[in-house]
Design a protein around this motif. Structure first.
Motif, PDB file in Angstrom:
ATOM      1  N   ASP A 145     -79.814  37.145  73.481  1.00 17.48           N
ATOM      2  CA  ASP A 145     -78.862  37.161  72.362  1.00 17.48           C
ATOM      3  C   ASP A 145     -77.434  37.003  72.869  1.00 17.48           C
ATOM      4  OD1 ASP A 145     -80.956  37.494  70.579  1.00 17.48           O
ATOM      5  OD2 ASP A 145     -80.608  39.651  70.307  1.00 17.48           O
ATOM      6  N   GLY A 146     -77.128  37.631  73.992  1.00 22.98           N
ATOM      7  CA  GLY A 146     -75.807  37.519  74.585  1.00 22.98           C
ATOM      8  C   GLY A 146     -75.488  36.091  75.002  1.00 22.98           C
ATOM      9  N   TYR A 147     -76.468  35.411  75.591  1.00 29.06           N
ATOM     10  CA  TYR A 147     -76.269  34.005  75.962  1.00 29.06           C
ATOM     11  C   TYR A 147     -75.885  33.182  74.737  1.00 29.06           C
ATOM     12  CZ  TYR A 147     -78.874  34.841  80.375  1.00 29.06           C
ATOM     13  OH  TYR A 147     -79.304  35.280  81.595  1.00 29.06           O
ATOM     14  N   LEU A 148     -76.619  33.385  73.646  1.00 26.50           N
ATOM     15  CA  LEU A 148     -76.377  32.602  72.429  1.00 26.50           C
ATOM     16  C   LEU A 148     -75.056  32.980  71.766  1.00 26.50           C
ATOM     17  CD1 LEU A 148     -80.027  32.625  71.070  1.00 26.50           C
ATOM     18  CD2 LEU A 148     -78.799  30.678  72.053  1.00 26.50           C
ATOM     19  N   ASN A 149     -74.695  34.258  71.816  1.00 24.06           N
ATOM     20  CA  ASN A 149     -73.431  34.714  71.223  1.00 24.06           C
ATOM     21  C   ASN A 149     -72.227  34.192  71.994  1.00 24.06           C
ATOM     22  OD1 ASN A 149     -74.664  36.171  69.168  1.00 24.06           O
ATOM     23  ND2 ASN A 149     -74.684  38.071  70.341  1.00 24.06           N
ATOM     24  N   ASP A 150     -72.346  34.154  73.317  1.00 24.95           N
ATOM     25  CA  ASP A 150     -71.221  33.767  74.160  1.00 24.95           C
ATOM     26  C   ASP A 150     -71.047  32.256  74.279  1.00 24.95           C
ATOM     27  OD1 ASP A 150     -70.883  36.467  74.582  1.00 24.95           O
ATOM     28  OD2 ASP A 150     -71.774  36.460  76.587  1.00 24.95           O
ATOM     29  N   ALA A 151     -72.106  31.516  74.049  1.00 27.42           N
ATOM     30  CA  ALA A 151     -72.083  30.063  74.273  1.00 27.42           C
ATOM     31  C   ALA A 151     -71.205  29.341  73.260  1.00 27.42           C
ATOM     32  CB  ALA A 151     -73.500  29.497  74.214  1.00 27.42           C
ATOM     33  N   LYS A 152     -70.537  28.316  73.761  1.00 28.81           N
ATOM     34  CA  LYS A 152     -69.758  27.406  72.906  1.00 28.81           C
ATOM     35  C   LYS A 152     -70.280  25.972  73.059  1.00 28.81           C
ATOM     36  CE  LYS A 152     -66.304  30.443  71.968  1.00 28.81           C
ATOM     37  NZ  LYS A 152     -67.076  31.648  72.032  1.00 28.81           N
ATOM     38  N   VAL A 153     -70.671  25.605  74.299  1.00 32.30           N
ATOM     39  CA  VAL A 153     -71.094  24.237  74.611  1.00 32.30           C
ATOM     40  C   VAL A 153     -72.546  24.242  75.102  1.00 32.30           C
ATOM     41  CG1 VAL A 153     -70.680  22.219  76.074  1.00 32.30           C
ATOM     42  CG2 VAL A 153     -68.745  23.556  75.204  1.00 32.30           C
ATOM     43  N   ILE A 154     -73.357  23.393  74.479  1.00 34.83           N
ATOM     44  CA  ILE A 154     -74.759  23.251  74.869  1.00 34.83           C
ATOM     45  C   ILE A 154     -75.027  21.787  75.202  1.00 34.83           C
ATOM     46  CG2 ILE A 154     -77.172  23.476  74.150  1.00 34.83           C
ATOM     47  CD1 ILE A 154     -76.321  25.794  72.343  1.00 34.83           C
ATOM     48  N   ALA A 155     -75.618  21.571  76.368  1.00 29.67           N
ATOM     49  CA  ALA A 155     -76.059  20.232  76.761  1.00 29.67           C
ATOM     50  C   ALA A 155     -77.566  20.155  76.523  1.00 29.67           C
ATOM     51  CB  ALA A 155     -75.746  19.973  78.229  1.00 29.67           C
ATOM     52  N   VAL A 156     -77.996  19.157  75.773  1.00 29.59           N
ATOM     53  CA  VAL A 156     -79.408  18.987  75.435  1.00 29.59           C
ATOM     54  C   VAL A 156     -80.001  17.905  76.332  1.00 29.59           C
ATOM     55  CG1 VAL A 156     -81.057  18.482  73.585  1.00 29.59           C
ATOM     56  CG2 VAL A 156     -78.913  19.679  73.057  1.00 29.59           C
ATOM     57  N   VAL A 157     -80.763  18.333  77.338  1.00 23.50           N
ATOM     58  CA  VAL A 157     -81.381  17.403  78.287  1.00 23.50           C
ATOM     59  C   VAL A 157     -82.680  16.887  77.672  1.00 23.50           C
ATOM     60  CG1 VAL A 157     -82.422  17.180  80.572  1.00 23.50           C
ATOM     61  CG2 VAL A 157     -80.356  18.560  80.263  1.00 23.50           C
ATOM     62  N   GLY A 158     -82.798  15.563  77.640  1.00 22.62           N
ATOM     63  CA  GLY A 158     -83.953  14.950  76.982  1.00 22.62           C
ATOM     64  C   GLY A 158     -83.681  14.694  75.508  1.00 22.62           C
ATOM     65  N   PHE A 159     -82.405  14.658  75.159  1.00 21.17           N
ATOM     66  CA  PHE A 159     -81.986  14.404  73.776  1.00 21.17           C
ATOM     67  C   PHE A 159     -82.497  13.042  73.310  1.00 21.17           C
ATOM     68  CE2 PHE A 159     -78.655  12.789  70.818  1.00 21.17           C
ATOM     69  CZ  PHE A 159     -78.837  13.711  69.804  1.00 21.17           C
ATOM     70  N   SER A 160     -82.951  12.976  72.068  1.00 25.32           N
ATOM     71  CA  SER A 160     -83.489  11.741  71.497  1.00 25.32           C
ATOM     72  C   SER A 160     -82.662  11.304  70.294  1.00 25.32           C
ATOM     73  CB  SER A 160     -84.940  11.956  71.059  1.00 25.32           C
ATOM     74  OG  SER A 160     -85.429  10.808  70.390  1.00 25.32           O
TER      75      SER A 160
ATOM     76  N   ALA B 175     -81.069  19.973  68.075  1.00 29.49           N
ATOM     77  CA  ALA B 175     -79.640  19.691  68.257  1.00 29.49           C
ATOM     78  C   ALA B 175     -78.921  19.744  66.908  1.00 29.49           C
ATOM     79  CB  ALA B 175     -79.445  18.341  68.936  1.00 29.49           C
ATOM     80  N   ASN B 176     -79.555  19.231  65.888  1.00 26.86           N
ATOM     81  CA  ASN B 176     -78.962  19.253  64.551  1.00 26.86           C
ATOM     82  C   ASN B 176     -78.774  20.696  64.062  1.00 26.86           C
ATOM     83  OD1 ASN B 176     -77.902  17.550  62.487  1.00 26.86           O
ATOM     84  ND2 ASN B 176     -79.640  18.128  61.206  1.00 26.86           N
ATOM     85  N   VAL B 177     -79.767  21.543  64.319  1.00 25.88           N
ATOM     86  CA  VAL B 177     -79.664  22.957  63.955  1.00 25.88           C
ATOM     87  C   VAL B 177     -78.514  23.612  64.726  1.00 25.88           C
ATOM     88  CG1 VAL B 177     -80.831  25.209  64.146  1.00 25.88           C
ATOM     89  CG2 VAL B 177     -82.087  23.227  63.273  1.00 25.88           C
ATOM     90  N   LEU B 178     -78.428  23.316  66.024  1.00 24.78           N
ATOM     91  CA  LEU B 178     -77.366  23.903  66.854  1.00 24.78           C
ATOM     92  C   LEU B 178     -75.979  23.493  66.357  1.00 24.78           C
ATOM     93  CD1 LEU B 178     -78.968  23.479  70.384  1.00 24.78           C
ATOM     94  CD2 LEU B 178     -78.802  25.579  69.023  1.00 24.78           C
ATOM     95  N   LYS B 179     -75.865  22.234  65.916  1.00 28.60           N
ATOM     96  CA  LYS B 179     -74.597  21.783  65.327  1.00 28.60           C
ATOM     97  C   LYS B 179     -74.233  22.663  64.142  1.00 28.60           C
ATOM     98  CE  LYS B 179     -74.276  17.710  63.846  1.00 28.60           C
ATOM     99  NZ  LYS B 179     -74.454  16.350  63.381  1.00 28.60           N
ATOM    100  N   GLY B 180     -75.234  22.986  63.328  1.00 30.40           N
ATOM    101  CA  GLY B 180     -75.015  23.823  62.152  1.00 30.40           C
ATOM    102  C   GLY B 180     -74.528  25.221  62.492  1.00 30.40           C
ATOM    103  N   TYR B 181     -74.858  25.685  63.687  1.00 23.78           N
ATOM    104  CA  TYR B 181     -74.389  26.993  64.144  1.00 23.78           C
ATOM    105  C   TYR B 181     -72.994  26.912  64.756  1.00 23.78           C
ATOM    106  CZ  TYR B 181     -78.711  29.662  63.420  1.00 23.78           C
ATOM    107  OH  TYR B 181     -79.781  30.315  62.862  1.00 23.78           O
ATOM    108  N   GLY B 182     -72.450  25.703  64.843  1.00 21.84           N
ATOM    109  CA  GLY B 182     -71.088  25.534  65.329  1.00 21.84           C
ATOM    110  C   GLY B 182     -70.935  25.283  66.818  1.00 21.84           C
ATOM    111  N   TYR B 183     -72.039  25.105  67.524  1.00 21.57           N
ATOM    112  CA  TYR B 183     -71.935  24.796  68.947  1.00 21.57           C
ATOM    113  C   TYR B 183     -71.416  23.374  69.142  1.00 21.57           C
ATOM    114  CZ  TYR B 183     -74.953  28.879  69.746  1.00 21.57           C
ATOM    115  OH  TYR B 183     -75.487  30.142  69.780  1.00 21.57           O
ATOM    116  N   THR B 184     -70.704  23.151  70.237  1.00 25.30           N
ATOM    117  CA  THR B 184     -70.331  21.804  70.663  1.00 25.30           C
ATOM    118  C   THR B 184     -71.489  21.287  71.498  1.00 25.30           C
ATOM    119  OG1 THR B 184     -67.989  22.351  70.698  1.00 25.30           O
ATOM    120  CG2 THR B 184     -68.689  20.449  72.025  1.00 25.30           C
ATOM    121  N   LEU B 185     -71.978  20.100  71.169  1.00 22.72           N
ATOM    122  CA  LEU B 185     -73.169  19.573  71.838  1.00 22.72           C
ATOM    123  C   LEU B 185     -72.887  18.292  72.595  1.00 22.72           C
ATOM    124  CD1 LEU B 185     -75.769  20.051  68.971  1.00 22.72           C
ATOM    125  CD2 LEU B 185     -75.435  21.483  70.962  1.00 22.72           C
TER     126      LEU B 185
END
Length: 139
Positions: free
Chosen positions: A12-27, A38-48
């Motif tokens: 939970d701490g990892y997810l709370n603290d994160a701002k930028v996520i790199a999606v390896v194997g992105f399609s 990735a679309n869901v993560l965008k909805g949570y406000g992460y930079t992808l």
């Protein structure tokens, strides 16, 4: 040595603290799980950033795509991996070339070898066989 995920509080701490996520194997295929998550993560406000050499230089669903992890132009908080388990040791090697914090292999993906590669150099922020979307929904 057998790999074990960190506690739920640490995850939970990892997810709370994160701002930028790199999606390896992105399609770029909206039917693929990496695109959907990735679309869901965008909805949570992460930079992808997507990581896929075949799509490098493109922007897919408002997500810039680079060829390799080392091409991400900002500090990565979580590397979210959608590559088959046999590729995880190579992704771990690539991960070590960055200043990324968390190595996260999606649900169904795990590799003792990848964990060893990371742990042998003191990198212990590792999550495997867990889905970011499911973890976010638990909060």
């Amino acid at each position: 040595m057998s790999f074990q995920n960190p506690s739920q509080a640490v995850i939970d701490g990892y997810l709370n603290d994160a701002k930028v996520i790199a999606v390896v194997g992105f399609s770029d295929n909206p039917e693929k799980m990496s695109y959907k998550i990735a679309n869901v993560l965008k909805g949570y406000g992460y930079t992808l950033y997507g990581v896929n050499p075949k799509l490098a230089g493109q922007t897919v669903n408002e997500i810039p795509v680079v060829a390799e992890l080392t091409d991400v132009p900002v500090k990565i908080d979580i590397v979210d991996i959608f590559r088959r388990s046999e590729f995880l040791p190579q992704v771990a090697q690539d991960f070590l070339k960055t200043d990324a914090k968390v190595f996260w292999a999606q649900l169904g993906l795990e590799s003792e070898k990848a964990a060893e590669i990371l742990q042998n150099v003191g990198r212990n922020d590792i999550v495997m066989n867990r889905c970011v979307k499911i973890e976010l929904a638990k909060r």
